[in-house]
Design an enzyme around this catalytic site. Sequence first.
Site, PDB file in Angstrom:
ATOM      1  N   ASP A 170     -18.541  27.125 -25.492  1.00 11.60           N
ATOM      2  CA  ASP A 170     -17.671  25.795 -25.452  1.00 11.60           C
ATOM      3  C   ASP A 170     -17.014  25.854 -24.609  1.00 11.60           C
ATOM      4  O   ASP A 170     -15.708  25.985 -25.180  1.00 11.60           O
ATOM      5  CB  ASP A 170     -17.992  25.506 -27.550  1.00 11.60           C
ATOM      6  CG  ASP A 170     -17.254  24.221 -27.670  1.00 11.60           C
ATOM      7  OD1 ASP A 170     -17.262  23.164 -26.992  1.00 11.60           O
ATOM      8  OD2 ASP A 170     -17.141  24.503 -28.816  1.00 11.60           O
ATOM      9  N   SER A 178     -13.504  30.528 -31.337  1.00 10.79           N
ATOM     10  CA  SER A 178     -15.096  31.305 -32.491  1.00 10.79           C
ATOM     11  C   SER A 178     -14.776  32.303 -33.066  1.00 10.79           C
ATOM     12  O   SER A 178     -14.240  32.263 -33.707  1.00 10.79           O
ATOM     13  CB  SER A 178     -16.408  30.077 -31.228  1.00 10.79           C
ATOM     14  OG  SER A 178     -17.578  30.680 -32.217  1.00 10.79           O
ATOM     15  N   HIS A 195     -14.233  27.419 -34.401  1.00 12.85           N
ATOM     16  CA  HIS A 195     -15.922  27.042 -35.229  1.00 12.85           C
ATOM     17  C   HIS A 195     -15.300  27.518 -36.662  1.00 12.85           C
ATOM     18  O   HIS A 195     -14.915  29.076 -36.417  1.00 12.85           O
ATOM     19  CB  HIS A 195     -16.752  27.344 -34.279  1.00 12.85           C
ATOM     20  CG  HIS A 195     -17.076  27.135 -33.153  1.00 12.85           C
ATOM     21  ND1 HIS A 195     -17.421  27.620 -31.768  1.00 12.85           N
ATOM     22  CD2 HIS A 195     -17.032  25.595 -32.500  1.00 12.85           C
ATOM     23  CE1 HIS A 195     -17.675  26.951 -30.693  1.00 12.85           C
ATOM     24  NE2 HIS A 195     -16.884  25.881 -31.093  1.00 12.85           N
TER      25      HIS A 195
END
Length: 392
Positions: free
Chosen positions: A334, A210, A237
């Site tokens: 995540d 991310s 992301h």
Amino acid sequence: MNQPKSPITVLIVDDSPFMRLTLQKILSQDPEIKVLDTARDGKEGIEKLQALRPQVVTMDIEMPQIDGLQALGEIMRWQPTPIIILSALTTEGAQASVKALEAGAFDVVAKPSGGPGADIQALARDLIDKVKAAAQVNLGRLGKKGAVSRISSASGSRPPWTAGAASENTNRLSSPGSTSSTLGSAKGRSLDSGEALPKYPVEIVAIGTSTGGPSALQAVLTQLPGNLPVPVLVAQHMPPGFTAPLAQRLNGMSPLTIREGVHGEALKAGTIYFAPAGKQMQVQSRGSQLILHIGDESPITTLYHPSVDVMFMSLAKEVGKGTLGVVMTGMGNDGLRGMREIKERGGYAIAEAEETCVVYGMPRAIVDAGLANRVAPLGEIARHIVECVQRR
């Protein structure tokens, strides 16, 4: 008695009066954030940054006099500060944002595309979260890609992997064409004898990341050899429309093929597939092949599209013990749920070490849960991937 925590100080740089006012209103809603001032262009932004020394800067890309990319370069050179780029959802905006991330920007937030309502609310949630994360950033990692040595596919030493051995691992993959009979050997530090390698042959590599991911991915993916005998999946992301320019840019730096994944295509060894931003990427078995399934549906409730968890869970189900999962820099956790499923099925996990993470969130979740087989600084991850893939 505890002293109240000082608010996070922010400078807003944008040539649009509407956006300056909107961003100021959004950030001022949170008592933990204080907007020090606004600037109309990059030149004024640099001057106010030097005078006010904010903890975080939000910056537009397209501005008069000095644009966001130029200002970012100057700031990173003389006064490294976490910078959140606000970018329009256009091809040009996405390409410029990818360059900004490579130059050291902390993260990218997409500007509202038209209708205020829901767009502004989504912007508010995203921006506030990222400002708070940026205030905790490891400033020494901004813009750095890790000390990596090229893993050559033309090494004089013969590694233990051979084409014949690899064929057992990749019988569900479409052939990428002729490959050399040996995988590029890993140069540099060899593994300590106590470090375990995967128990089972690696069939596929999956990477989740991310905040700080684009630079980290450049450091890792461009160091993998051109004859890598397995496919690589990546969930990063990013706002919709931003992954294609990132993949395209990395493709020009790598001996491997790097691109966005396409729904329904068969996975090929030696190809790196990015999950399209705004979508979920999973795999499905079809006969002897692994097929990409890309769509809006998600088997779990998640804020992220793409979600590392969704990708990992799919691989745990379809590939199981042949999965090598890698989690690098990023906010939140995540990937934790999916990595747990990969490990339960006999797969292998690598987490980026705290010392090289821009944000030590996602890797920390893996480490704290006891799931990481190996914790490695960014500059060693590509080497470890190769050593795991060539393991027999």
